[in-house]
Design a protein around this motif. Sequence first.
Motif, PDB file in Angstrom:
ATOM      1  N   TYR A 202       0.769  -1.260   0.039  1.00 53.36           N
ATOM      2  CA  TYR A 202       0.044   0.084  -0.158  1.00 53.36           C
ATOM      3  C   TYR A 202       0.817   1.129   0.154  1.00 53.36           C
ATOM      4  CZ  TYR A 202      -3.533  -3.524   1.572  1.00 53.36           C
ATOM      5  OH  TYR A 202      -4.361  -4.272   1.791  1.00 53.36           O
ATOM      6  N   GLY A 203       0.142   2.238  -0.667  1.00 50.33           N
ATOM      7  CA  GLY A 203       1.130   3.777  -0.534  1.00 50.33           C
ATOM      8  C   GLY A 203       0.253   4.760  -1.370  1.00 50.33           C
ATOM      9  N   LYS A 204       0.575   5.818  -1.330  1.00 51.23           N
ATOM     10  CA  LYS A 204       0.012   6.772  -2.066  1.00 51.23           C
ATOM     11  C   LYS A 204       1.064   6.794  -3.326  1.00 51.23           C
ATOM     12  CE  LYS A 204      -1.416  10.552  -0.349  1.00 51.23           C
ATOM     13  NZ  LYS A 204      -1.546  12.010   0.299  1.00 51.23           N
ATOM     14  N   THR A 205       0.536   7.604  -4.433  1.00 53.38           N
ATOM     15  CA  THR A 205       1.286   7.825  -5.603  1.00 53.38           C
ATOM     16  C   THR A 205       2.608   8.431  -5.322  1.00 53.38           C
ATOM     17  OG1 THR A 205      -0.773   8.216  -6.628  1.00 53.38           O
ATOM     18  CG2 THR A 205       1.239   8.777  -7.832  1.00 53.38           C
ATOM     19  N   GLY A 206       3.828   7.896  -6.051  1.00 50.08           N
ATOM     20  CA  GLY A 206       5.048   8.379  -5.976  1.00 50.08           C
ATOM     21  C   GLY A 206       5.760   8.197  -4.890  1.00 50.08           C
ATOM     22  N   THR A 207       5.333   7.009  -3.947  1.00 53.65           N
ATOM     23  CA  THR A 207       6.116   6.609  -2.602  1.00 53.65           C
ATOM     24  C   THR A 207       6.948   5.284  -2.874  1.00 53.65           C
ATOM     25  OG1 THR A 207       4.183   5.197  -2.204  1.00 53.65           O
ATOM     26  CG2 THR A 207       4.493   7.561  -1.243  1.00 53.65           C
ATOM     27  N   GLY A 208       7.370   4.981  -4.471  1.00 54.71           N
ATOM     28  CA  GLY A 208       8.219   3.990  -4.399  1.00 54.71           C
ATOM     29  C   GLY A 208       7.892   2.742  -4.397  1.00 54.71           C
ATOM     30  N   LYS A 209       6.614   2.508  -4.374  1.00 54.51           N
ATOM     31  CA  LYS A 209       5.953   1.226  -4.273  1.00 54.51           C
ATOM     32  C   LYS A 209       6.398   0.098  -5.682  1.00 54.51           C
ATOM     33  CE  LYS A 209       1.687   2.339  -4.426  1.00 54.51           C
ATOM     34  NZ  LYS A 209       1.964   3.810  -4.743  1.00 54.51           N
ATOM     35  N   THR A 210       6.240   0.640  -6.717  1.00 55.42           N
ATOM     36  CA  THR A 210       6.498  -0.111  -8.087  1.00 55.42           C
ATOM     37  C   THR A 210       7.906  -0.163  -8.188  1.00 55.42           C
ATOM     38  OG1 THR A 210       4.432   0.344  -9.033  1.00 55.42           O
ATOM     39  CG2 THR A 210       6.062  -0.333 -10.477  1.00 55.42           C
ATOM     40  N   ILE A 433       1.429 -14.193  -5.311  1.00 55.32           N
ATOM     41  CA  ILE A 433       0.996 -12.807  -5.914  1.00 55.32           C
ATOM     42  C   ILE A 433       1.345 -11.601  -5.055  1.00 55.32           C
ATOM     43  CG2 ILE A 433      -0.922 -11.590  -6.324  1.00 55.32           C
ATOM     44  CD1 ILE A 433      -2.577 -14.284  -6.650  1.00 55.32           C
ATOM     45  N   ILE A 434       1.988 -10.540  -5.587  1.00 49.99           N
ATOM     46  CA  ILE A 434       2.261  -9.316  -5.014  1.00 49.99           C
ATOM     47  C   ILE A 434       1.352  -8.286  -5.498  1.00 49.99           C
ATOM     48  CG2 ILE A 434       4.080  -7.654  -4.745  1.00 49.99           C
ATOM     49  CD1 ILE A 434       6.127  -9.426  -5.174  1.00 49.99           C
ATOM     50  N   GLY A 435       0.613  -7.862  -4.741  1.00 48.31           N
ATOM     51  CA  GLY A 435      -0.351  -6.670  -5.118  1.00 48.31           C
ATOM     52  C   GLY A 435      -0.128  -5.215  -4.835  1.00 48.31           C
ATOM     53  N   ILE A 436      -0.221  -4.319  -5.624  1.00 46.86           N
ATOM     54  CA  ILE A 436       0.267  -2.921  -5.084  1.00 46.86           C
ATOM     55  C   ILE A 436      -0.862  -2.037  -5.480  1.00 46.86           C
ATOM     56  CG2 ILE A 436       1.856  -1.236  -6.079  1.00 46.86           C
ATOM     57  CD1 ILE A 436       3.796  -3.295  -7.175  1.00 46.86           C
ATOM     58  N   SER A 437      -1.274  -1.380  -4.697  1.00 49.52           N
ATOM     59  CA  SER A 437      -2.472  -0.394  -4.537  1.00 49.52           C
ATOM     60  C   SER A 437      -2.391   0.926  -3.987  1.00 49.52           C
ATOM     61  CB  SER A 437      -3.561  -1.026  -3.939  1.00 49.52           C
ATOM     62  OG  SER A 437      -4.811  -0.354  -3.816  1.00 49.52           O
ATOM     63  N   ASN A 438      -2.750   1.969  -4.557  1.00 48.21           N
ATOM     64  CA  ASN A 438      -2.918   3.166  -3.919  1.00 48.21           C
ATOM     65  C   ASN A 438      -3.962   3.353  -2.896  1.00 48.21           C
ATOM     66  OD1 ASN A 438      -0.960   4.094  -5.546  1.00 48.21           O
ATOM     67  ND2 ASN A 438      -2.266   4.621  -7.171  1.00 48.21           N
ATOM     68  N   ASP A 439      -5.044   2.614  -2.993  1.00 46.61           N
ATOM     69  CA  ASP A 439      -6.160   2.564  -2.126  1.00 46.61           C
ATOM     70  C   ASP A 439      -6.144   1.638  -0.948  1.00 46.61           C
ATOM     71  OD1 ASP A 439      -8.768   2.703  -1.078  1.00 46.61           O
ATOM     72  OD2 ASP A 439      -9.831   2.064  -2.705  1.00 46.61           O
ATOM     73  N   LEU A 440      -5.981   2.112   0.264  1.00 46.45           N
ATOM     74  CA  LEU A 440      -5.771   1.600   1.616  1.00 46.45           C
ATOM     75  C   LEU A 440      -7.020   0.694   1.841  1.00 46.45           C
ATOM     76  CD1 LEU A 440      -3.948   4.034   3.694  1.00 46.45           C
ATOM     77  CD2 LEU A 440      -2.795   2.358   2.347  1.00 46.45           C
ATOM     78  N   LYS A 441      -8.220   0.918   1.347  1.00 47.10           N
ATOM     79  CA  LYS A 441      -9.308   0.242   1.767  1.00 47.10           C
ATOM     80  C   LYS A 441      -9.883  -0.649   0.726  1.00 47.10           C
ATOM     81  CE  LYS A 441     -10.733   4.170   4.854  1.00 47.10           C
ATOM     82  NZ  LYS A 441     -11.685   5.115   5.034  1.00 47.10           N
ATOM     83  N   PHE A 442      -9.331  -0.925  -0.426  1.00 46.67           N
ATOM     84  CA  PHE A 442      -9.599  -1.663  -1.588  1.00 46.67           C
ATOM     85  C   PHE A 442     -10.260  -3.134  -1.061  1.00 46.67           C
ATOM     86  CE2 PHE A 442      -6.044  -3.699  -2.314  1.00 46.67           C
ATOM     87  CZ  PHE A 442      -6.301  -4.821  -2.846  1.00 46.67           C
ATOM     88  N   THR A 443      -9.300  -3.689   0.193  1.00 47.47           N
ATOM     89  CA  THR A 443      -9.520  -5.013   0.611  1.00 47.47           C
ATOM     90  C   THR A 443     -11.003  -5.134   1.266  1.00 47.47           C
ATOM     91  OG1 THR A 443      -8.081  -4.468   2.364  1.00 47.47           O
ATOM     92  CG2 THR A 443      -7.320  -5.598   0.794  1.00 47.47           C
ATOM     93  N   ASP A 444     -11.592  -4.000   1.573  1.00 46.42           N
ATOM     94  CA  ASP A 444     -12.571  -3.987   2.118  1.00 46.42           C
ATOM     95  C   ASP A 444     -13.955  -4.644   1.492  1.00 46.42           C
ATOM     96  OD1 ASP A 444     -11.447  -2.830   4.580  1.00 46.42           O
ATOM     97  OD2 ASP A 444     -12.418  -0.956   4.186  1.00 46.42           O
ATOM     98  N   PHE A 445     -13.904  -4.690   0.181  1.00 40.25           N
ATOM     99  CA  PHE A 445     -14.598  -4.866  -0.981  1.00 40.25           C
ATOM    100  C   PHE A 445     -14.663  -6.340  -1.431  1.00 40.25           C
ATOM    101  CE2 PHE A 445     -14.082  -0.229  -1.283  1.00 40.25           C
ATOM    102  CZ  PHE A 445     -15.428   0.108  -0.843  1.00 40.25           C
ATOM    103  N   LEU A 446     -13.446  -7.027  -0.830  1.00 41.61           N
ATOM    104  CA  LEU A 446     -13.113  -8.443  -1.315  1.00 41.61           C
ATOM    105  C   LEU A 446     -13.750  -9.492  -0.681  1.00 41.61           C
ATOM    106  CD1 LEU A 446      -9.011  -8.146  -1.626  1.00 41.61           C
ATOM    107  CD2 LEU A 446     -10.823  -7.926  -3.339  1.00 41.61           C
ATOM    108  N   ASP A 447     -14.072 -10.671  -1.189  1.00 42.42           N
ATOM    109  CA  ASP A 447     -14.593 -11.548  -0.576  1.00 42.42           C
ATOM    110  C   ASP A 447     -13.697 -12.211   0.552  1.00 42.42           C
ATOM    111  OD1 ASP A 447     -14.754 -14.934  -0.195  1.00 42.42           O
ATOM    112  OD2 ASP A 447     -16.489 -14.374  -1.203  1.00 42.42           O
ATOM    113  N   PRO A 448     -14.075 -12.653   1.785  1.00 39.95           N
ATOM    114  CA  PRO A 448     -13.244 -12.854   2.852  1.00 39.95           C
ATOM    115  C   PRO A 448     -12.378 -13.951   2.649  1.00 39.95           C
ATOM    116  CG  PRO A 448     -15.644 -12.697   3.520  1.00 39.95           C
ATOM    117  CD  PRO A 448     -15.760 -12.509   2.193  1.00 39.95           C
TER     118      PRO A 448
END
Length: 663
Positions: A202-210, A433-448
Motif C-alpha cells: 500500500y502507499g500513495k502515488t509516488g512513494t516508490g512502491k512499483t 502474488i504481489i499486489g500493489i495499490s494506492n487505495d488502503l481500503k480496497f480489501t474491504d470490498f473483497l470476498d473474505p
Amino acid sequence: MSDDEMDRTSSETVTERDGTENDESASNSGSHADIDTDTASEADADPDIDPHAESDSAVDSDPASTAASDRRESPRTNGEHSDVGSEHGQRSPSADAETRTQAQSQSQSSPQSRPDTTEPDRTHGFSNLPDTELGDGEDEGDSNQGLFDDLLSGEPIFENKEVLRPSYTPHELPHRSDQINKMATILVAALRGETPSNILIYGKTGTGKTASAKFVSKELESTSQKYSVPCDVEYINCEVTDTQYRVLAQLANKFIEKNKARIDDRIDSLDALLDRIEAYENDEQTSISNRTNSSEAAPPSGDTGSRPGEGTGYDSTNDPATDSIAGSASTADDHQPQSTAHPLNGTEFDSVDAVETRIESLEADKESFEEVPMTGWPTDRVYSVFFDAVDYDERVVVIMLDEIDKLVEKSGDDTLYNLSRMNSELENSRVSIIGISNDLKFTDFLDPRVKSSLGEEEIVFPPYDANQLRDILQHRSEVAFKDNALSSDVIPLCAAFAAQEHGDARRALDLLRTAGELAERAQAETVVEEHVRKAQDKIELDRVVEVVRTLPTQSKLVLFSIILLEKNGVHSINTGEVFNIYKRLCEEIDADVLTQRRVTDLISELDMLGIVNAVVVSKGRYGRTKEISLSVPIDETEAVLLSDSRLSDIDDIQPFVQARFEN
C-alpha cells in the motif's frame, strides 16, 4: 657464277642495306628531339588521338647505336632481318596501346617530372561543375541554417535524461531499505523451492512502491539464475489490463513464450549430444579400421622374407629409432577414442533412440502450445491454457499485479480468487502474488476468502518528506545531468514543491526534468531557480489542459457555465445559477438538457478532479446549497473548452449571462 662473284654480290647487298638504314635513321633523328620534349604532354592526351604514337614507338632508342649494334651481332637470316625491320619500322596496334598505357602510368606516378601548369582542383572531384556554381552553393549553405542547426549549437545539459523518467528502475532506492528488506525476506522462500507468502503493498502515488517491487523482482531472478533455481516473475499493470480475461490471456501468452524458449534450448542441447555421439562412433570405427590394417600389414611370425638391412648386420630390435617409433605408436594406441567415456554416460538416456524420442516429444509439446487471443475465447478455456502453461515446468512463479484495486473495481475479485487458489491444483509449479495499490481500503470490498489468502503479508510505503526527496533527486541528478549543470538551489526547490503536495517522488523527478528541458531549450548552461518555477507552472497547466480536454461534453458545458459567471464578476456561485446558464448553452448547441440533480453530480466530479472548489453551505431556513469557485486559470481553461468543435459554434456568450440575471 663463281665464288668470288657471289661474295661481291653479297657484299654489295649488305652495303645497300646499311645505307638504307642510315638514311632512315637520319630522317627520323630530325623528329626525335621534338618527340622527346612533348612526351609528357602527349602521355596525358586522349589515347585514341595520338599522332606521334608511330614515331614515338620507332625512336625508343638511338637509331645510330641500334644500327651499329645490329652490324656487330651475328649474321641473321633474311626472315630474321624482315622481322626486325617490321618491329622498328611500324608496330602493331596492340604494341602502340601498350606504349601509351606505360606513358600514362609513368606520367601519373611521377608528376614532378613535368611542369604542372593546370589549376589545383578545388572542386573535390566535381570537375564538370563551373566554379561559380559551386561557389554559390557553398555560400548558400553557409547562409541558410537548417531548422535544428540553432538548437544543436548549444551544449546539452543532460547526460542521461531517462534516469528521471518514472519507468526507470534505479540500482539503489534511498529511504526504502526497510520495505525492500521485508520483501526480500518473504520472497527468499522461492530460492529454496518453496511457495512465498502473498504480499499486498500500500502507499500513495509516488512513494516508490512499483520501483521497489521491480527492484526486488530483478534481484530475485538474477539470484535464481546464479543458483540454478527456476523462478519467473511476471508484471501486469491492471490499470491497462483491467479485466479477468485480459489478465489471464496476457499471463498465459507470456508463459507459453517462455516454455517455447526453454524447449528450443533443450532441443539444441539434445542435438549437440547426438552430434557428439556420432563423432564418438566415427572415431571408434576409424580406430578399429586402423588397428585392423596394422595387423594385416604386419608380417607373420617366422617369416624369413628379406627385410631392410638383412644380410648387412642390421638389427631393428637394437635400433633406438625403431624403439622410439614403436613407443610413440603404443602411446597413440593408448589414447584412442575407445578409452574415452561414451557421451551417453552420466545422462538420463541409454541409447540414441531414447534421445531422438525425447526430441520428438519436445517438438510435439511445442506444437501443442496455442497462444490465447485477446478476445473471443470463453474465460474457463483461457484459465485452462494459463494453468497448463504455468504447470509445464517445475518452478516458482511470482505474479506482480500493479494497481490491483483497478482490477477489483472493474472485474471484481474472481481473478484474485482463481490465482490465490491455484497452488492447491498445481503439480510442478508454485504461484505467489504481489499486489500493489494506492487505495488502503480496497480489501474491504473483497470476498473474505480472497482477503484471507491474498493479504498474508502487508507492507505500507509512507510518503517522502522534503529531505528524503532531496536525497532522491541528488542521487538521480548525478547520473542525469552533466557536471555543474545545476545551481545549488534547484534540487531543494524541487523537493519543497513536491513535498508541499503529498511527498510524490515522481512529481519531484518530473519537475526537475522539465526544468532541465526548459533550460536546454533556452540554451542556458545551468539550470537555475527560475527554470524550476516555470516548470512548476508548466506542469500544473499541462495537467489542467489534459483533464479539461478529455472531459465529456456535458461536463464541459457545466464548466463553461461556471467560467462565464466568474468572468462577469459573479462570486459565491450556487448550483441554481450554474444550471440556468447550462440550459441556455445546451439550447445553443442543440444538446440534451440534464436535470439539476445530475448537474449537481457533474459539479461534484469537477470538484473531485480539482478543477472547481465546491463547498456545501447552510442558508438557514432557505436550506443548504453549494458555493462554487474556479480552481484553475480562467483564460487557459476557456481556450481549451473553445477548442472543442461543438463549443466553438457559440458566437456570443454575453446574452447568456444577461439571461441569468433576467431569470
